[in-house]
Design a protein around this motif. Structure first.
Motif, short mmCIF file in Angstrom:
data_model
loop_
_atom_site.label_atom_id
_atom_site.label_comp_id
_atom_site.label_asym_id
_atom_site.label_seq_id
_atom_site.Cartn_x
_atom_site.Cartn_y
_atom_site.Cartn_z
N GLU A 331 0.85 -1.18 0.00
CA GLU A 331 0.00 0.00 0.00
C GLU A 331 0.89 1.24 0.00
O GLU A 331 2.11 1.16 0.22
CB GLU A 331 -0.92 -0.02 1.22
CG GLU A 331 -1.92 -1.16 1.19
CD GLU A 331 -2.86 -1.14 2.38
OE1 GLU A 331 -2.65 -0.28 3.27
OE2 GLU A 331 -3.78 -1.97 2.43
N ALA A 332 0.28 2.40 -0.24
CA ALA A 332 1.05 3.62 -0.45
C ALA A 332 1.99 3.92 0.72
O ALA A 332 3.18 4.24 0.52
CB ALA A 332 0.11 4.80 -0.69
N GLU A 333 1.49 3.83 1.95
CA GLU A 333 2.34 4.15 3.10
C GLU A 333 3.44 3.11 3.27
O GLU A 333 4.58 3.44 3.62
CB GLU A 333 1.49 4.23 4.37
CG GLU A 333 2.26 4.73 5.59
CD GLU A 333 2.89 6.10 5.36
OE1 GLU A 333 4.00 6.32 5.90
OE2 GLU A 333 2.29 6.94 4.65
N GLU A 334 3.11 1.84 3.01
CA GLU A 334 4.13 0.79 3.09
C GLU A 334 5.20 1.01 2.02
O GLU A 334 6.39 0.76 2.26
CB GLU A 334 3.48 -0.58 2.90
CG GLU A 334 2.54 -0.98 4.02
CD GLU A 334 1.80 -2.27 3.70
OE1 GLU A 334 1.56 -3.06 4.63
OE2 GLU A 334 1.47 -2.49 2.51
N LEU A 335 4.79 1.48 0.85
CA LEU A 335 5.75 1.76 -0.21
C LEU A 335 6.71 2.87 0.20
O LEU A 335 7.93 2.75 -0.01
CB LEU A 335 5.01 2.16 -1.48
CG LEU A 335 5.89 2.61 -2.66
CD1 LEU A 335 6.79 1.47 -3.13
CD2 LEU A 335 5.03 3.16 -3.80
N ARG A 336 6.18 3.92 0.80
CA ARG A 336 7.05 5.02 1.24
C ARG A 336 8.07 4.51 2.27
O ARG A 336 9.25 4.87 2.22
CB ARG A 336 6.22 6.17 1.80
CG ARG A 336 5.66 7.09 0.72
CD ARG A 336 5.03 8.33 1.32
NE ARG A 336 3.75 8.05 1.92
CZ ARG A 336 2.60 8.08 1.27
NH1 ARG A 336 2.59 8.36 -0.03
NH2 ARG A 336 1.46 7.82 1.88
N GLU A 337 7.60 3.69 3.20
CA GLU A 337 8.52 3.16 4.22
C GLU A 337 9.58 2.27 3.57
O GLU A 337 10.76 2.32 3.95
CB GLU A 337 7.73 2.38 5.27
CG GLU A 337 6.83 3.24 6.13
CD GLU A 337 5.98 2.42 7.09
OE1 GLU A 337 6.15 1.17 7.09
OE2 GLU A 337 5.18 3.00 7.84
N ALA A 338 9.16 1.45 2.60
CA ALA A 338 10.12 0.57 1.93
C ALA A 338 11.17 1.37 1.17
O ALA A 338 12.36 1.02 1.16
CB ALA A 338 9.38 -0.38 0.98
N LEU A 339 10.75 2.46 0.52
CA LEU A 339 11.70 3.27 -0.24
C LEU A 339 12.60 4.10 0.67
O LEU A 339 13.75 4.36 0.31
CB LEU A 339 10.95 4.16 -1.23
CG LEU A 339 10.33 3.42 -2.42
CD1 LEU A 339 9.53 4.37 -3.29
CD2 LEU A 339 11.42 2.72 -3.24
N VAL A 340 12.09 4.50 1.83
CA VAL A 340 12.97 5.16 2.80
C VAL A 340 14.08 4.21 3.22
O VAL A 340 15.26 4.58 3.32
CB VAL A 340 12.17 5.65 4.02
CG1 VAL A 340 13.11 6.03 5.16
CG2 VAL A 340 11.30 6.84 3.65
#
Length: 440
Positions: A331-340
């Protein structure tokens, strides 16, 4: 001569040496000193921090007497204008008294006050040293040179090339040996790796005949230099056309605390002088497929187009992210965390100065820690994602960030011939701020 600023009795004013450049002292041509004259004329980023007129391996044995005369002549004429330090390399060998005596005679001739070169000579490089008793023999030879020529005691520094297991082990003895009344080993300056002869001494073999990487030697030399208040320098990188490999070697070395490296050509000098400096612009890295990949800057986005990573928008705020062999739906928030987690930022000179100034201001206002925010818009396969990460800055973070600025300040102070290049690289305003930050 360079004076030492002493927290102990053995610290040179210079805290960093980036480039260690050797030149043959005599070549079989009409002007046998041609290579010395070319090196003496180097300026700016092409001029090394330490120039080594090499009267050992780089010069044929039959020409070494002429090499001594060439050093005397060229250094007397051009040494006063050369922007770096000058440390000739003489012959020496831990197992051969005759070679050691020859090295002593070379040093004695080079520093003869009547020749006019000694006022520009900062010290000597001693190769093929053995255990710590051999280091003391070289030190005593320098004591005799200073005494016979009426030079100030300790005015000639001594750098050694670590080319044997004995020398590698000797670095562990320096803390207890330096400063004893029976020696003047506090004259030590550089510890330089010599991987070729070290490989021979260790009887090491590889299937291709190439040199082993010897990361342990480089670590041990860096550790020995740190423990004794000296400066570590890596050995020569023989593939002079492999610029990428040379840069990677320097990157690995800096992670070990070893800033300096041998340079065999003026082009390598430029690389070794430039690589340790903070970058002009910051850049984002993507960790994928077991490596760090530079993202391209396009307008306000940091872009990746390649095979190591994929990002697809699936709709309903869901995405498919592949990094190397790892593929996930997020999901969008999980994607941001993964890319961080999968990205990191390499700060520019301006970024470092900004952060240090902000922390110094916070300290003046009584705050011991502050959060620094780094944000970016990533573009992977045409899909954009905004990421943002906070990093806490405390005194330990500040001191770690200070190292590249301390390096820059050291170079700025001791290499005024490079200041114009710094202004072109960073801008005069940033250079001025960088020279002033870090006093708190």
């Amino acid at each position: 001569m360079t004076e030492r600023s002493r927290t102990t009795d053995r610290h040179y004013e210079r805290a960093f040496v980036r480039s260690f450049f050797t030149s043959p002292t005599a070549v079989d041509e009409d002007d046998s000193a041609k290579m010395l004259r070319r090196a003496a004329a180097l300026r700016g980023m092409e001029a090394p921090d330490v120039w080594v007129p090499d009267n050992e391996d780089a010069t044929a044995p039959s020409m070494r007497d002429e090499g001594v005369e060439n050093i005397r002549e060229v250094v007397a004429e051009h040494g006063g204008d050369f922007p770096g330090e000058i440390h000739p390399r003489v012959v020496w060998h831990r197992d051969d008294p005759a070679t050691r005596y020859e090295g002593f005679q070379q040093m004695l001739a080079i520093t003869d006050p009547d020749a006019g070169a000694v006022e520009h000579i900062d010290g000597f490089v001693i190769p093929e040293v053995g255990d710590v008793d051999d280091w003391k023999k070289a030190d005593e030879a320098l004591q005799r040179v200073e005494t016979e020529h009426g030079l100030d005691p300790g005015s000639l520094s001594m750098s050694v090339i670590v080319e044997s297991g004995e020398a590698e082990l000797a670095m562990g003895d320096l803390r207890t040996e330096m400063g004893k009344p029976s020696n003047t080993l506090e004259r030590l300056f550089l510890l330089v790796d010599g991987e070729v002869d070290y490989t021979k001494d260790m009887r090491a073999m590889t299937p291709t005949g190439e040199l082993p990487a010897w990361p342990e030697l480089r670590h041990n030399t860096s550790r020995g230099a740190s423990a004794a208040g000296l400066i570590a320098v890596d050995g020569p990188y023989d593939d002079i056309r492999d610029v990428a490999g040379y840069r990677e070697r320097m990157r690995e070395n800096r992670a070990k605390g070893m800033t300096g490296i041998w340079a065999l050509t003026p082009n390598q000098v430029v690389e070794s002088n430039t690589a340790p400096l903070p970058p002009k612009t910051g850049r984002w890295l993507l960790h994928a497929g077991g490596r760090d990949i530079d993202l391209d800057r396009e307008d306000d986005r940091h872009v990746y187009r390649g095979d190591a990573a994929d990002l697809d928008a699936l709709g309903d705020d869901r995405y498919r992210l592949r990094l190397g062999d790892d593929e996930r739906e997020l999901e969008a928030e999980e994607l941001r965390e993964a890319l961080v987690d999968a990205t990191s930022y390499v700060p520019s000179m301006t970024d470092i100065v900004d952060s240090m100034e902000e922390f110094e201001a916070a300290k003046e206002n009584g705050r011991g820690a502050i959060a620094m925010t780094q944000s970016a818009t990533l573009d992977i396969d045409g899909v954009t994602v905004d990421v943002e990460a906070d990093r806490m800055w405390d005194e330990a973070t500040y001191q770690a960030a200070k190292t590249p600025i301390t390096l820059f300040q050291d170079v700025y102070a001791h290499r005024p011939d490079q200041r114009e290049a710094f202004a072109e690289r960073y801008g005069e305003a940033v250079v001025e701020r960088a020279t002033e930050v870090g006093d708190t």
